[in-house]
Write a protein that holds these residues in place. Structure first.
Motif, PDB file in Angstrom:
ATOM      1  N   SER A   1      -0.372   1.058  13.063  1.00 25.37           N
ATOM      2  CA  SER A   1      -0.524  -0.484  12.308  1.00 25.37           C
ATOM      3  C   SER A   1       0.523  -1.259  12.473  1.00 25.37           C
ATOM      4  O   SER A   1       0.530  -2.513  12.727  1.00 25.37           O
ATOM      5  CB  SER A   1      -1.375  -0.366  10.979  1.00 25.37           C
ATOM      6  OG  SER A   1      -2.705   0.572  11.023  1.00 25.37           O
TER       7      SER A   1
ATOM      8  N   GLU B   1     -10.086   4.946   7.480  1.00 23.02           N
ATOM      9  CA  GLU B   1      -8.836   4.578   8.211  1.00 23.02           C
ATOM     10  C   GLU B   1      -8.048   6.015   8.461  1.00 23.02           C
ATOM     11  O   GLU B   1      -7.802   6.805   7.541  1.00 23.02           O
ATOM     12  CB  GLU B   1      -8.042   3.686   7.571  1.00 23.02           C
ATOM     13  CG  GLU B   1      -8.496   2.692   6.918  1.00 23.02           C
ATOM     14  CD  GLU B   1      -7.737   1.500   6.134  1.00 23.02           C
ATOM     15  OE1 GLU B   1      -8.169   1.028   5.250  1.00 23.02           O
ATOM     16  OE2 GLU B   1      -6.560   1.250   6.437  1.00 23.02           O
TER      17      GLU B   1
ATOM     18  N   GLY C   1      -4.126   4.736  13.148  1.00 20.24           N
ATOM     19  CA  GLY C   1      -3.313   4.071  11.855  1.00 20.24           C
ATOM     20  C   GLY C   1      -2.049   4.091  11.714  1.00 20.24           C
ATOM     21  O   GLY C   1      -1.235   3.355  11.055  1.00 20.24           O
TER      22      GLY C   1
ATOM     23  N   ARG D   1      -5.095  -5.892   8.429  1.00 21.99           N
ATOM     24  CA  ARG D   1      -6.224  -4.923   7.868  1.00 21.99           C
ATOM     25  C   ARG D   1      -7.061  -5.859   6.943  1.00 21.99           C
ATOM     26  O   ARG D   1      -8.447  -5.739   7.117  1.00 21.99           O
ATOM     27  CB  ARG D   1      -5.570  -3.891   6.942  1.00 21.99           C
ATOM     28  CG  ARG D   1      -6.503  -3.016   5.967  1.00 21.99           C
ATOM     29  CD  ARG D   1      -5.702  -1.823   5.296  1.00 21.99           C
ATOM     30  NE  ARG D   1      -6.684  -1.209   4.595  1.00 21.99           N
ATOM     31  CZ  ARG D   1      -7.211  -1.485   3.427  1.00 21.99           C
ATOM     32  NH1 ARG D   1      -6.887  -2.629   2.793  1.00 21.99           N
ATOM     33  NH2 ARG D   1      -8.087  -0.546   2.588  1.00 21.99           N
TER      34      ARG D   1
END
Length: 249
Positions: A171, A196, A168, A178
């Motif tokens: 990201s 997550e 994560g 997401r």
């Protein structure tokens, strides 16, 4: 083609028998098995090492079996947690089967093991069809793999009782969508708990471990719709669609 289908069904039927026997064996030992599945490179081993370390720190007796086509690299990495670890080499087979797991466990499973994590071969196709006698099936996907994986691999994600997003901390760097990921996931597996995580920062790991421990202590795991719709598929548990603390909406 018909012969091929018949052989596949026979293999799965034999595996289901072995899985039932393995489940009875684990029940007798008070052990809960957790099947971890993902693509190669998802960060599964790094996350599992952290889960083992934190479980031991809480006083939970844990162990792990890791499966690969070749090398014992993952077993050596997981052993750094100080949990008991064993490697299964599948000699080219793209998935782990219940009989292979039972043959490895029976002479080895440490007495009093509460949680047994099974790190399956890196693959989101073949392993989805094979019950390993587990009580909880977790599918992992990293943010670096993109948001469309649930729709590309509907069997793997559709039969998951928990979905874990890994890496994560990357990201933003990789532009992970997401919302798109969750939308696709809800199409194939409504209400599945999602965690997550980042093994690098530790984010989400305690929440995931707490959920696994709650299931080990009697919380009914999520029942995927796909498992209820198709007779013969694993994980026919009683449905549980209540929101799970710490999971994504």
């Amino acid at each position: 083609m018909c012969r091929s289908v018949e052989l596949h069904r026979a293999v799965l039927a034999r595996n289901d028998e072995n899985a039932a026997a393995l489940r009875r064996y684990l029940d007798r030992h008070g052990t809960i098995a957790v099947n971890l599945m993902s693509s190669p490179g998802s960060g599964k081993t790094e996350l599992l090492e952290l889960l083992l370390t934190r479980a031991l720190a809480r006083g939970t007796r844990v162990a792990a079996v890791t499966a690969d086509l070749a090398t014992e690299n993952d077993a050596r990495r997981l052993a750094r947690s100080r949990a008991p670890v064993r490697q299964i080499l599948t000699d080219g087979l793209c998935h782990l089967e219940a009989g292979m797991l039972q043959a490895r466990l029976e002479p080895w499973l440490p007495e009093g093991t509460r949680l047994l994590f099974v790190e399956n071969v890196g693959n989101l196709v073949c392993p989805a069809s094979y019950d390993l006698g587990e009580s909880l099936r977790i599918v992992l996907v990293s943010v670096t793999e993109g948001e469309d994986k649930p729709l590309k691999y509907p069997a793997a994600f559709g039969l998951a009782q928990v979905v874990v997003v890994t890496k994560g901390d990357l990201s933003d760097a990789v532009g992970f969508d997401r919302a798109g990921f969750l939308a696709g996931l809800r199409q194939v597996n409504p209400h599945v708990p999602v965690f997550e995580t980042s093994a690098r920062t530790g984010a989400g790991v305690d929440g995931l471990l707490a959920h696994v421990m709650a299931c080990a202590d009697g919380r009914a795991p999520h029942t995927p719709v796909l498992a209820r719709q198709h007779e013969g598929l694993p994980h026919r548990h009683a449905p549980s669609t209540a929101p799970v603390p710490g999971s994504a909406p």
